[in-house]
Design a protein around this motif. Structure first.
Motif, PDB file in Angstrom:
ATOM      1  N   GLN A  23       0.838  -1.198   0.000  1.00 35.55           N
ATOM      2  CA  GLN A  23       0.000   0.000   0.000  1.00 35.55           C
ATOM      3  C   GLN A  23       0.870   1.244   0.000  1.00 35.55           C
ATOM      4  O   GLN A  23       0.474   2.285  -0.434  1.00 35.55           O
ATOM      5  CB  GLN A  23      -0.931   0.003   1.209  1.00 35.55           C
ATOM      6  N   PHE A  24       2.109   1.073   0.481  1.00 36.73           N
ATOM      7  CA  PHE A  24       2.984   2.234   0.505  1.00 36.73           C
ATOM      8  C   PHE A  24       3.291   2.652  -0.923  1.00 36.73           C
ATOM      9  O   PHE A  24       3.394   3.803  -1.241  1.00 36.73           O
ATOM     10  CB  PHE A  24       4.297   1.924   1.214  1.00 36.73           C
ATOM     11  N   SER A  83       8.406   1.942   5.558  1.00 37.78           N
ATOM     12  CA  SER A  83       8.567   0.581   5.059  1.00 37.78           C
ATOM     13  C   SER A  83       8.792  -0.389   6.201  1.00 37.78           C
ATOM     14  O   SER A  83       9.110   0.002   7.311  1.00 37.78           O
ATOM     15  CB  SER A  83       9.713   0.509   4.085  1.00 37.78           C
ATOM     16  N   ASN A  84       8.645  -1.654   5.909  1.00 40.40           N
ATOM     17  CA  ASN A  84       8.644  -2.640   6.961  1.00 40.40           C
ATOM     18  C   ASN A  84       8.825  -4.016   6.335  1.00 40.40           C
ATOM     19  O   ASN A  84       8.090  -4.379   5.411  1.00 40.40           O
ATOM     20  CB  ASN A  84       7.299  -2.531   7.677  1.00 40.40           C
ATOM     21  N   TRP A  86       8.052  -6.858   7.244  1.00 41.74           N
ATOM     22  CA  TRP A  86       6.964  -7.810   7.396  1.00 41.74           C
ATOM     23  C   TRP A  86       5.908  -7.675   6.310  1.00 41.74           C
ATOM     24  O   TRP A  86       5.255  -8.632   5.940  1.00 41.74           O
ATOM     25  CB  TRP A  86       6.332  -7.673   8.781  1.00 41.74           C
ATOM     26  N   VAL A  87       5.740  -6.458   5.831  1.00 40.67           N
ATOM     27  CA  VAL A  87       4.734  -6.235   4.785  1.00 40.67           C
ATOM     28  C   VAL A  87       4.964  -7.175   3.612  1.00 40.67           C
ATOM     29  O   VAL A  87       4.055  -7.811   3.105  1.00 40.67           O
ATOM     30  CB  VAL A  87       4.748  -4.768   4.308  1.00 40.67           C
TER      31      VAL A  87
ATOM     32  N   THR B  93      -6.531  -0.121   1.570  1.00 36.50           N
ATOM     33  CA  THR B  93      -5.901   1.204   1.586  1.00 36.50           C
ATOM     34  C   THR B  93      -6.760   2.314   2.158  1.00 36.50           C
ATOM     35  O   THR B  93      -6.244   3.371   2.524  1.00 36.50           O
ATOM     36  CB  THR B  93      -5.494   1.626   0.160  1.00 36.50           C
ATOM     37  N   GLN B 268      -2.080   6.245   4.450  1.00 41.97           N
ATOM     38  CA  GLN B 268      -0.729   5.683   4.391  1.00 41.97           C
ATOM     39  C   GLN B 268       0.104   6.184   5.566  1.00 41.97           C
ATOM     40  O   GLN B 268       0.932   5.435   6.106  1.00 41.97           O
ATOM     41  CB  GLN B 268      -0.054   6.045   3.077  1.00 41.97           C
ATOM     42  N   ARG B 271      -0.893   4.485   8.729  1.00 39.93           N
ATOM     43  CA  ARG B 271      -0.307   3.150   8.771  1.00 39.93           C
ATOM     44  C   ARG B 271       1.135   3.213   9.277  1.00 39.93           C
ATOM     45  O   ARG B 271       1.571   2.358  10.048  1.00 39.93           O
ATOM     46  CB  ARG B 271      -0.368   2.493   7.384  1.00 39.93           C
ATOM     47  N   GLN B 275       2.198   1.166  12.523  1.00 40.50           N
ATOM     48  CA  GLN B 275       3.161   0.058  12.480  1.00 40.50           C
ATOM     49  C   GLN B 275       4.380   0.355  13.342  1.00 40.50           C
ATOM     50  O   GLN B 275       5.164  -0.545  13.604  1.00 40.50           O
ATOM     51  CB  GLN B 275       3.582  -0.265  11.051  1.00 40.50           C
ATOM     52  N   TYR B 279       1.172  -1.610  16.104  1.00 38.29           N
ATOM     53  CA  TYR B 279       1.347  -2.551  15.005  1.00 38.29           C
ATOM     54  C   TYR B 279       0.134  -3.449  14.770  1.00 38.29           C
ATOM     55  O   TYR B 279      -0.606  -3.246  13.836  1.00 38.29           O
ATOM     56  CB  TYR B 279       2.629  -3.354  15.150  1.00 38.29           C
TER      57      TYR B 279
END
Lengths: 486, 425
Positions: A23-24, A83-84, A86-87, B93, B268, B271, B275, B279
């Motif tokens: 989604q990023f 960012s990550n 796990w995504v 989203t 976004q 999120r 996270q 998380y």
């Protein structure tokens, strides 16, 4: 470093853009002028903070002025933290044909009594409504009893404990409460990946120090990975606000010895530094090892926040309950953060957890206590996992604790050059392993700061808190490995 | 340590009204109409859904789910609210699940408010907005709802509390980053009209300001009033984060499941905050809430819908409490929505003498005296005002009427007895 890294990542992302459903990515596409910046962190989740921060904020301003519909919206504090790892890699878990030894979640059942207590709690009307913000009374009472016994000191349930949304929430509350711009925080590499972004989000500077392999050649135990005391001492200065300790350690499985903890403690006392001790795997310690709480060392209680997790203790990661324990003068600040972030944690889960703790507290002298029985169960899984990997020609690092095992995959000599050359080897390896072997793991460089990635890129991490049928499936793959690779 | 150990972001946000008043209620109250939670259970279908989820043979609902929201939940939320917002929502989203609406608010402030940013807050306000703005380093700008005198002999309605359009407009500046809207409003129960929302919307568009729309009481509207979603107004979808709550929707405040909805360009950033802070949200409650919404989707608008039955029930309770308070001389402001009502306690001032030069607002002292001496817990209205304005409306207290009949009757008994004590020699 910067431009080289950027182009590396650009190249590596081209191929996997399709697969990267992040989604990023779609969000950043909005900032049309800087596509390559967005791809870089959607695909990898590997951080190159300095570069990304500059580039992204510039790109946002550029794009925003170009579009003119909306001005830049997001705050500086979250720049570069989107960012990550796990995504990307948890998406893999959704594919049932993949044997998933990647993300750390059990596929074994939580103990029956834990589920029963939750059913009982949910049936009580009052327990479906708000409870005490800093922790449900029966839970903080139970925690204080268990940990008084373990620590050998009085713990006040109301002032010395905060219940949070997972240990993750405890880390966040601790860092937001006690860390700010101008502070440095020492992080031991490899590290559970959230430490770095949380420290940055608080405006502080992470200072990395790697665990280094001290043995030559053969014995591969997590105990072989150690901190160099002189190197560690060098990292401390007047700006050092805290050091984050994780024992038992994720991903290595290292259980820090008393001597190793003493080295850290001495430095904390000398420099008046706090210690954030992530001990979520505290019960998962294997024969010959003992989990020692750094907070019990002289001079440490008053400067340590000790973090625990219901998810790891009772194999209920989806309950997302954790706790911070420490002296009132520190915990009170975590409580302030908590009351301004989510206020209270879910009630029925806290009540059920409290009851489960009472059950096990009463049998802490009994080997049947879940704290010990889970550990025994996992030790045999650990041994089995290690054997399977060795038979496949891999070199596992046998963990002294936790439920992860890292493996040196370079011995397989899987030639991956030419494929996405700019990515770290372990990322390429895991992706290749997922597609061609249907087995997933996590690349270790995801757990490293920028300077150390090279050191760890031949390792991948397996999670072994898995039921027998999952390990059986892994066994089939590993046994057939050599036949296909030859 | 020589310097303070805590971070500067905690400055001025350590006090919290609930910590104090919840403790008082726990210690002294026999009838608790203070903190906002129902003393009746969540609906049977929801509790059953929870039990089913936790005892499933495939026990994976006890493990992590998707961090930004359990897929069945975000899917049904997207479907359900897509209809209400008049647009297609992408569950991945345009929706994010949070640990209660409280954490949704936190994510909004952390994602969008920094030093130099101003946030407009309409007074009276749910108290967490102010410290959250402060913690994010922003500056609060307050604009009050002003009461207009009701028609002769009539009780005031929450609709009589209104924004002055010119005053509101004057609060918008170059530095204004966001406005927080709470409709239906806690504590007053005001349900903003279309005209009022259009006023706000125009200013948001004109000044390019975000709107954090706290709509947790969206289903609790009375007298046939309509809850209008500001995100449906012209120019607003792209700049609004809509916040909802399972706790208020399904009378299960202890489950702490909330959500945010909005355009991806805003979500976004939520999120990213999420996270890096909480998380994941607990899986089981999300699964049960998803099933709750499935049921409600099928029954939408029908008499069996919980979203029809709950406001019907609560309206009766509202009317009962209004009558009860009016009968003893506390003047209730009839709320158009939520499960709160605010009452003017001026006629009871004799019970609690004024203390000149007291730091504490009168209504706060009154509420504390009342819980300790009468066993009736309520919250002072000043709790919902900024420091500077705490004494502007210091003779009102807020009651929560999401309570069983027995509780409301017991409250009535206390009030009646109190009135008698006042009038008898």
């Amino acid at each position: 470093m910067s431009w080289y890294c950027m182009t590396r990542r650009l190249g590596s992302c081209e191929g996997s853009r399709r697969a990267c459903n992040s989604q990023f990515f779609s969000g950043h596409i909005y900032y049309a002028g800087m596509l390559f910046a967005s791809r870089s962190f959607c695909c990898l989740g590997v951080r190159t903070y300095q570069l990304r921060t500059d580039l992204l904020s510039r790109s946002i301003r550029l794009a925003a002025s170009a579009t003119m519909a909306f001005r830049p919206k997001n705050t500086r504090r979250i720049e570069g933290l989107d960012s990550n790892v796990w995504v990307e890699f948890t998406k893999v878990a959704a594919d049932p044909s993949i044997v998933n030894l990647g993300q750390g979640l059990p596929d074994i059942s939580p103990p029956a009594y834990v589920k029963e207590e939750l059913a009982k709690a949910a049936a009580v009307d009052r327990l479906n409504q708000y409870t005490r913000g800093f922790g449900h009374p029966s839970l903080v009472k139970a925690l204080s009893q268990v940990y008084e016994r373990v620590c050998g000191r009085k713990i006040d349930p109301l002032t010395d404990i905060l219940v949070t949304v997972g240990a993750y929430g405890s880390l966040f509350s601790t860092i937001q409460a006690l860390i700010e711009e101008g502070d440095e925080v020492i992080i031991i590499e490899p590290f559970y990946d959230c430490y770095e972004p949380m420290v940055r989000m608080a405006g502080a500077k992470p200072v990395f120090i790697p665990l280094r392999y001290k043995n030559d050649g053969n014995s591969a135990s997590s105990a072989d990975w150690v901190l160099d005391p002189a190197e560690l001492a060098n990292k401390f200065n007047s700006k050092t606000k805290a050091i984050i300790l994780n024992t038992p350690h994720n991903p290595l499985g290292k259980v820090f010895t008393r001597e190793e903890l003493q080295v850290i403690a001495d430095l904390c006392i000398k420099h008046d530094t706090l210690c954030i001790s992530d001990e979520v795997y505290e019960w998962l310690v294997y024969k010959g090892n003992k989990h020692i709480k750094i907070a019990t060392l002289p001079g440490m209680w008053e400067r340590t926040i000790t973090i625990g997790s219901a998810g790891k203790t009772y194999s209920v990661t989806g309950w997302k309950l954790g706790w911070s324990i420490g002296p009132q003068n520190l915990i009170k600040h975590l409580q302030v953060v908590h009351q301004n972030t989510l206020y209270t944690c879910p009630t029925p889960l806290q009540e059920a957890l409290a009851q489960a703790f009472w059950i096990d507290y009463k049998r802490m002298d009994d080997p049947d206590c879940y704290f010990y029985s889970l550990s025994r169960e996992l030790e045999s899984k650990r041994d089995r996992m290690a054997q399977l990997l060795q038979e496949a020609g891999l070199k596992p690092v046998i963990p002294d604790g936790g439920y992860f095992m890292i493996v040196d995959v370079s011995t397989l000599n899987v030639g991956l050059s030419g494929k996405d050359d700019k990515q770290p080897y372990d990322y390429k390896f895991v992706k290749w392993m997922i597609t061609s072997k249907k087995l997933s793991a996590i690349p270790l460089s995801a757990f490293c700061g920028p300077e150390t990635k090279r050191q760890f890129e031949k390792y991948i991490r397996f999670c072994f808190i898995k039921k027998d049928s999952t390990l059986d499936a892994a066994e089939v793959i590993l046994k057939n490995w050599n036949k296909q690779t030859a | 340590m020589s310097r303070p150990v805590q971070a500067r972001r905690l400055e001025g946000i350590d006090k919290n009204i609930w910590v104090e008043f919840v403790k008082l209620a726990a210690t002294y109250s026999t009838v608790n109409l203070g903190q906002g939670f129902p003393d009746f259970p969540p609906p049977g279908f929801l509790k059953e859904a929870f039990l089913r989820a936790l005892s499933e043979e495939n026990h994976m609902l006890h493990q992590y789910t998707r961090a930004f929201g359990h897929p069945p939940l975000v899917k049904i939320l997207a479907q359900f609210f897509g209809k209400l917002l008049g647009r297609e929502l992408d569950p991945m989203t345009n929706v994010m699940v949070t640990v209660g609406a409280y954490q949704a608010l936190f994510c909004c402030f952390q994602a969008f408010i920094g030093e130099g940013d101003e946030v407009i807050i309409i007074e009276p306000f749910f108290d967490c907005y102010e410290p959250m703005v402060k913690m994010a380093g922003g500056t609060t700008v307050f604009v009050p709802l002003r009461p207009k005198a009701p028609k002769d002999g009539k009780l005031m309605s929450s609709a009589d509390w209104q924004l002055d359009p010119a005053e509101l407009a004057s609060k918008f500046s170059e530095r204004t980053k966001a406005i927080v809207l709470n409709s239906p409003n806690n504590p007053l129960g005001k349900v903003f009209s279309r005209g009022e929302l259009e006023l706000i919307a125009e200013l948001c568009v004109k000044h390019d300001v975000l709107c954090f729309s706290d709509e947790v009481y969206e289903w609790l509207v009375y007298d046939g009033k309509e809850h209008i979603r500001i995100a449906t107004l012209q120019g607003m979808w792209d700049r609004t984060v809509v916040i909802g709550s399972a706790g208020k929707t399904f009378s299960a405040t202890g489950w702490k499941v909330g959500w945010t909805m909005g355009p991806n360009r805003l979500l976004q950033h939520l999120r990213t905050v999420h996270q890096n802070s909480a998380y994941h949200c607990a899986t089981l409650a999300q699964e049960a809430v998803a099933q709750g919404f499935q049921r409600e989707l099928m029954l939408y608008g029908k008499p069996d819908s919980y979203f029809v039955q709950l406001p019907e029930e609560l309206q009766k309770k509202r009317d009962w409490l209004v009558q009860s308070l009016d009968a003893v001389g506390m003047k209730p402001i009839i709320p158009e929505g939520t499960y709160f009502l605010v009452a003017d306690i001026s006629k009871f001032r004799s019970s609690v003498p004024d203390v000149p030069d007291s730091d504490e607002p009168y209504d706060s002292r009154f509420a504390k005296w009342m819980v300790k001496n009468k066993g009736l817990a309520a919250i002072p209205l000043s709790a919902f005002y900024s420091e500077a304005h705490k004494n502007n409306y210091n003779h009102f207290i807020r009651f929560c009427f999401a309570k069983e009949e027995a509780t409301l009757k017991a409250a009535n008994d206390i009030l009646q007895k109190w009135k008698q004590e006042k009038t008898s020699p």
